[in-house]
Every structure is written in C-alpha cells, then in structure tokens.
Design an enzyme around this catalytic site. Structure first.
Site, mmCIF file in Angstrom:
data_model
loop_
_atom_site.group_PDB
_atom_site.id
_atom_site.type_symbol
_atom_site.label_atom_id
_atom_site.label_comp_id
_atom_site.label_asym_id
_atom_site.label_seq_id
_atom_site.Cartn_x
_atom_site.Cartn_y
_atom_site.Cartn_z
ATOM 1 N N GLN A 120 -21.165 -54.158 -9.910
ATOM 2 C CA GLN A 120 -22.541 -53.541 -10.435
ATOM 3 C C GLN A 120 -23.322 -54.726 -11.013
ATOM 4 O O GLN A 120 -24.386 -54.440 -11.025
ATOM 5 C CB GLN A 120 -22.157 -52.478 -11.583
ATOM 6 C CG GLN A 120 -21.432 -51.472 -11.176
ATOM 7 C CD GLN A 120 -20.724 -50.580 -12.315
ATOM 8 O OE1 GLN A 120 -21.698 -49.703 -12.994
ATOM 9 N NE2 GLN A 120 -19.754 -50.766 -13.004
ATOM 10 N N HIS B 257 -25.954 -52.601 -7.062
ATOM 11 C CA HIS B 257 -27.110 -52.578 -7.853
ATOM 12 C C HIS B 257 -27.889 -53.901 -7.609
ATOM 13 O O HIS B 257 -28.901 -54.205 -7.988
ATOM 14 C CB HIS B 257 -26.811 -52.622 -9.469
ATOM 15 C CG HIS B 257 -26.408 -51.228 -9.896
ATOM 16 N ND1 HIS B 257 -25.745 -51.019 -10.900
ATOM 17 C CD2 HIS B 257 -26.307 -50.075 -9.124
ATOM 18 C CE1 HIS B 257 -25.264 -49.960 -11.161
ATOM 19 N NE2 HIS B 257 -25.672 -49.479 -9.970
ATOM 20 N N CYS C 290 -39.494 -57.511 1.112
ATOM 21 C CA CYS C 290 -40.913 -57.175 1.286
ATOM 22 C C CYS C 290 -40.532 -55.802 1.966
ATOM 23 O O CYS C 290 -40.387 -55.557 3.166
ATOM 24 C CB CYS C 290 -41.559 -57.989 2.161
ATOM 25 S SG CYS C 290 -43.395 -57.054 2.580
ATOM 26 N N CYS D 160 -45.524 -62.412 0.108
ATOM 27 C CA CYS D 160 -44.959 -62.410 1.453
ATOM 28 C C CYS D 160 -46.224 -62.967 2.502
ATOM 29 O O CYS D 160 -47.418 -62.870 1.792
ATOM 30 C CB CYS D 160 -44.387 -61.113 1.903
ATOM 31 S SG CYS D 160 -44.343 -60.772 3.650
ATOM 32 N N CYS E 181 -47.520 -61.270 4.690
ATOM 33 C CA CYS E 181 -48.477 -59.895 4.872
ATOM 34 C C CYS E 181 -49.392 -59.766 3.859
ATOM 35 O O CYS E 181 -50.156 -59.046 4.045
ATOM 36 C CB CYS E 181 -47.356 -58.678 5.043
ATOM 37 S SG CYS E 181 -46.667 -58.176 3.515
ATOM 38 N N GLY F 56 -14.934 -54.534 -17.445
ATOM 39 C CA GLY F 56 -16.089 -54.767 -18.271
ATOM 40 C C GLY F 56 -17.295 -53.933 -17.877
ATOM 41 O O GLY F 56 -18.546 -54.207 -17.640
ATOM 42 N N THR F 57 -16.923 -52.510 -17.420
ATOM 43 C CA THR F 57 -18.115 -51.682 -17.480
ATOM 44 C C THR F 57 -17.974 -50.467 -18.257
ATOM 45 O O THR F 57 -16.765 -49.854 -18.476
ATOM 46 C CB THR F 57 -18.071 -51.013 -15.885
ATOM 47 O OG1 THR F 57 -18.909 -49.897 -15.574
ATOM 48 C CG2 THR F 57 -16.752 -50.674 -15.428
ATOM 49 N N SER F 58 -18.981 -50.090 -18.801
ATOM 50 C CA SER F 58 -19.071 -48.724 -19.778
ATOM 51 C C SER F 58 -18.677 -47.521 -19.056
ATOM 52 O O SER F 58 -18.788 -46.586 -19.754
ATOM 53 C CB SER F 58 -20.561 -48.896 -20.577
ATOM 54 O OG SER F 58 -21.413 -48.702 -19.541
ATOM 55 N N ALA G 159 -11.978 -59.969 -20.782
ATOM 56 C CA ALA G 159 -11.706 -59.811 -19.294
ATOM 57 C C ALA G 159 -10.860 -61.082 -18.973
ATOM 58 O O ALA G 159 -9.589 -61.133 -18.228
ATOM 59 C CB ALA G 159 -12.869 -59.761 -18.516
HETATM 60 P P1 NAD Z 1 -22.489 -52.265 -19.552
HETATM 61 O O1 NAD Z 1 -23.453 -53.193 -20.534
HETATM 62 O O2 NAD Z 1 -23.171 -50.685 -19.876
HETATM 63 O O3 NAD Z 1 -21.262 -52.243 -20.450
HETATM 64 C C1 NAD Z 1 -20.540 -53.561 -20.358
HETATM 65 C C2 NAD Z 1 -19.028 -53.298 -20.874
HETATM 66 O O4 NAD Z 1 -18.361 -54.431 -20.741
HETATM 67 C C3 NAD Z 1 -18.745 -52.300 -22.224
HETATM 68 O O5 NAD Z 1 -17.966 -51.318 -21.880
HETATM 69 C C4 NAD Z 1 -18.049 -53.388 -23.073
HETATM 70 O O6 NAD Z 1 -17.096 -53.052 -23.758
HETATM 71 C C5 NAD Z 1 -17.341 -54.251 -21.981
HETATM 72 N N1 NAD Z 1 -17.173 -55.766 -22.349
HETATM 73 C C6 NAD Z 1 -17.967 -56.613 -22.748
HETATM 74 N N2 NAD Z 1 -17.634 -57.684 -23.020
HETATM 75 C C7 NAD Z 1 -16.546 -57.754 -22.611
HETATM 76 C C8 NAD Z 1 -15.534 -58.736 -22.265
HETATM 77 N N3 NAD Z 1 -15.549 -59.999 -22.503
HETATM 78 N N4 NAD Z 1 -14.177 -58.354 -21.499
HETATM 79 C C9 NAD Z 1 -13.978 -57.013 -21.135
HETATM 80 N N5 NAD Z 1 -14.948 -56.195 -21.390
HETATM 81 C C10 NAD Z 1 -16.032 -56.335 -21.937
HETATM 82 O O7 NAD Z 1 -22.465 -52.571 -18.088
HETATM 83 P P2 NAD Z 1 -22.167 -51.796 -16.959
HETATM 84 O O8 NAD Z 1 -21.197 -50.694 -16.934
HETATM 85 O O9 NAD Z 1 -22.189 -52.750 -15.934
HETATM 86 O O10 NAD Z 1 -23.687 -51.044 -16.644
HETATM 87 C C11 NAD Z 1 -24.831 -51.700 -16.947
HETATM 88 C C12 NAD Z 1 -25.748 -51.997 -15.785
HETATM 89 O O11 NAD Z 1 -26.670 -52.901 -15.747
HETATM 90 C C13 NAD Z 1 -24.986 -51.934 -14.266
HETATM 91 O O12 NAD Z 1 -25.808 -51.808 -13.239
HETATM 92 C C14 NAD Z 1 -24.923 -53.844 -14.528
HETATM 93 O O13 NAD Z 1 -24.826 -54.319 -13.435
HETATM 94 C C15 NAD Z 1 -26.442 -54.186 -15.155
HETATM 95 N N6 NAD Z 1 -26.275 -55.300 -15.845
HETATM 96 C C16 NAD Z 1 -25.786 -56.391 -15.172
HETATM 97 C C17 NAD Z 1 -25.652 -57.628 -15.870
HETATM 98 C C18 NAD Z 1 -25.019 -58.708 -15.088
HETATM 99 O O14 NAD Z 1 -25.490 -58.937 -13.665
HETATM 100 N N7 NAD Z 1 -24.351 -59.637 -15.744
HETATM 101 C C19 NAD Z 1 -25.793 -57.801 -17.204
HETATM 102 C C20 NAD Z 1 -26.224 -56.751 -17.940
HETATM 103 C C21 NAD Z 1 -26.454 -55.599 -17.188
#
Ligand code: NAD
Length: 232
Positions: A95, A113, A121, A140, A142, A179-181, A223
């Site tokens: 993501q 994402h 463009c 661009c 255009c 590491g996704t919420s 992680a």
């Molecule tokens: P989120 O910020 O909603 O959640 C982050 C999650 O990671 C949380 O559940 C948290 O507890 C966990 N976390 C934090 N530090 C950690 C670690 N060191 N080890 C393991 N887990 C850890 O992120 P999401 O679920 O990816 O959703 C947010 C949206 O915003 C997505 O689309 C994301 O791609 C985007 N986003 C991307 C970035 C990036 O590209 N680095 C940064 C911020 C947001």
C-alpha cells in the site's frame, strides 16, 4: 514467537503498509507525527485540490519526495528482498507509495496506492517514472500539469493493479501482512482472499488491528525484529 519459518514456504506474499517503512523514518498515516494530523488532505491529496491549485499540491508532494529521498530502506525491507531472492515465488503487494521495497532491491507486484515516483498526464494518457526532487517540469508538453500517480482520497484503485494483487493472494501459501492498520478500503480486505484459499496467515504489527482475527499468527513487535526472527 510462532514456529513459522519462511524456508517452509514457496509462494509467500508480503502485504505491506506504512508500518513497514516507519523504521526508515517515514511517518505512518495515523500515528503520532502522521502527515494527515498536520495537513488537511482536502488541500493537498485529492483531485479537487489539484484541479483548484496544482502548484500548491505539487509543493506538498515535492516536500514528501524530499523527505522520503532522505530516508533509507530498513532491515525489514532487506529481509523481504532476501526472501524474494532465495524463493522466486515470493511476491510483494504494497500500500506504500514510497518506493522503499524497490530501493532495497525487491520486485513489487502491485503498488495498490500508486507511487510517489511516477507521474501521469491524464489528457495524454501517459504514465512515466520520475525521481526528480523537486519534480521538474511540472507541465507536460500538452500544456497540462503532470499529476502524481498516487491514489488520492476519493480516487479509485487501478483495477489492473488490484487484479495482480488478487492473483498473488489467490496463489500464495503464506501471507505475511506487515505494518498496516487494516482500515483503508478496499486494500484492507484483500488479505481475506488468502485466508479463504487456505494460506497460512501472519500479521506483524505493533498492535491489534480491526482485521487481526483473520490471521492465524498475530506477531507483535517491530517489523524488522519479527521479520528477522521468521527468516532465521
Ligand atoms: P497506517 O498508518 O494506517 O497504519 C500503520 C500501521 O503500522 C499501524 O497499524 C501501526 O501500528 C503499524 N506500525 C507502525 N510502526 C510499525 C513497526 N515499526 N513495525 C510494525 N508495525 C508498525 O498505514 P496503512 O495501513 O498502510 O494505511 C495508510 C495509507 O496511507 C496507505 O495507503 C499507505 O500506503 C499510505 N501511506 C504510505 C506511506 C508510505 O508510503 N511509507 C506512509 C504513510 C501513509
């Protein structure tokens, strides 16, 4: 810690979110220091904002590019790459828009994402890689503005990218969510596919999420630490 070992699986999918890059110094979305606590997305990260004031939206994205450029992939990214090198059936579905997996040498099957490092463009239907900081030129040939190739608030996901992610999840024997919420839909529900197909499932996070109950193994910790343990 669980008895899961990457070496017992052939078709692993790493499904990653902002927590994967947190140890690189890139703020997560919702946590402390998260960018949307500081900036209102309606001014910086939706098509309406871009149509209204593309220069302001590009200024914001240039700051994000500079901030991400200053960070380095962390040990967790490096474990993902090492597993992929050893087991070619390993796929990465992310993501994240930061390009950190690629910088760590991994091939990424689906950037759900989009990417901070691509522009498009819409008038000319062109998408191209771009790693300039600040992004130059903003227009661009255009005459229209290049737009970050990111799925902003209120945008739809690219169905071709979602298809690639679904195929990966349908075929995996181990799903590792990192590491996704699990609250940003529709990406959040994609791991269900692997659950339904009978894959072994692991969730790595600092804390429980609304979808933790889907996973057979819920591993709590940073992680990079948990990945190192599973890679031993
Ligand atoms: P989120 O910020 O909603 O959640 C982050 C999650 O990671 C949380 O559940 C948290 O507890 C966990 N976390 C934090 N530090 C950690 C670690 N060191 N080890 C393991 N887990 C850890 O992120 P999401 O679920 O990816 O959703 C947010 C949206 O915003 C997505 O689309 C994301 O791609 C985007 N986003 C991307 C970035 C990036 O590209 N680095 C940064 C911020 C947001």
């Amino acid at each position: 810690m669980s008895r899961i070992r990457f070496s017992d699986f052939e078709r692993i999918v790493f499904f990653t979110g902002a927590g994967m890059s947190a140890e690189s110094g890139i703020p997560t979305y919702r946590g402390k220091g998260g960018i949307w606590a500081e900036y209102d997305y309606e001014d910086y990260a939706c098509q309406r904002a871009f149509d209204r004031d593309p220069e302001r939206v590009w200024d914001f994205h240039d700051r994000r590019r500079a901030a991400v450029r200053a960070c380095e992939p962390n040990d967790g990214h490096r474990v993902v790459t090492a597993v992929q090198e050893r087991r070619p059936g390993t796929l990465v579905v992310t993501q994240n828009i930061d390009g950190m997996h690629q910088r760590a040498g991994a091939a990424v099957t689906a950037e759900l994402h989009g990417s901070l490092w691509r522009v498009r463009c819409d008038a000319d239907e062109i998408v191209r890689d771009d790693d300039t900081v600040p992004m130059t030129p903003r227009k661009c040939s255009c005459g229209g503005y290049w737009r970050p190739d990111i799925v902003w608030f209120e945008d739809s996901l690219d169905h071709r990218v979602v298809c690639r992610a679904r195929e990966a999840l349908e075929a995996c024997d181990l799903l590792v969510s990192i590491g996704t919420s699990a609250v940003v839909y529709p990406a959040a529900e994609l791991p269900r596919i692997a659950v339904q197909r009978g894959a072994v499932t692991v969730e790595i996070n600092l804390e429980d999420t609304p979808l933790s109950h889907l996973y057979q193994h819920r591993l709590r910790g940073k992680a990079s630490d948990v990945l190192a343990e599973l890679n031993r």
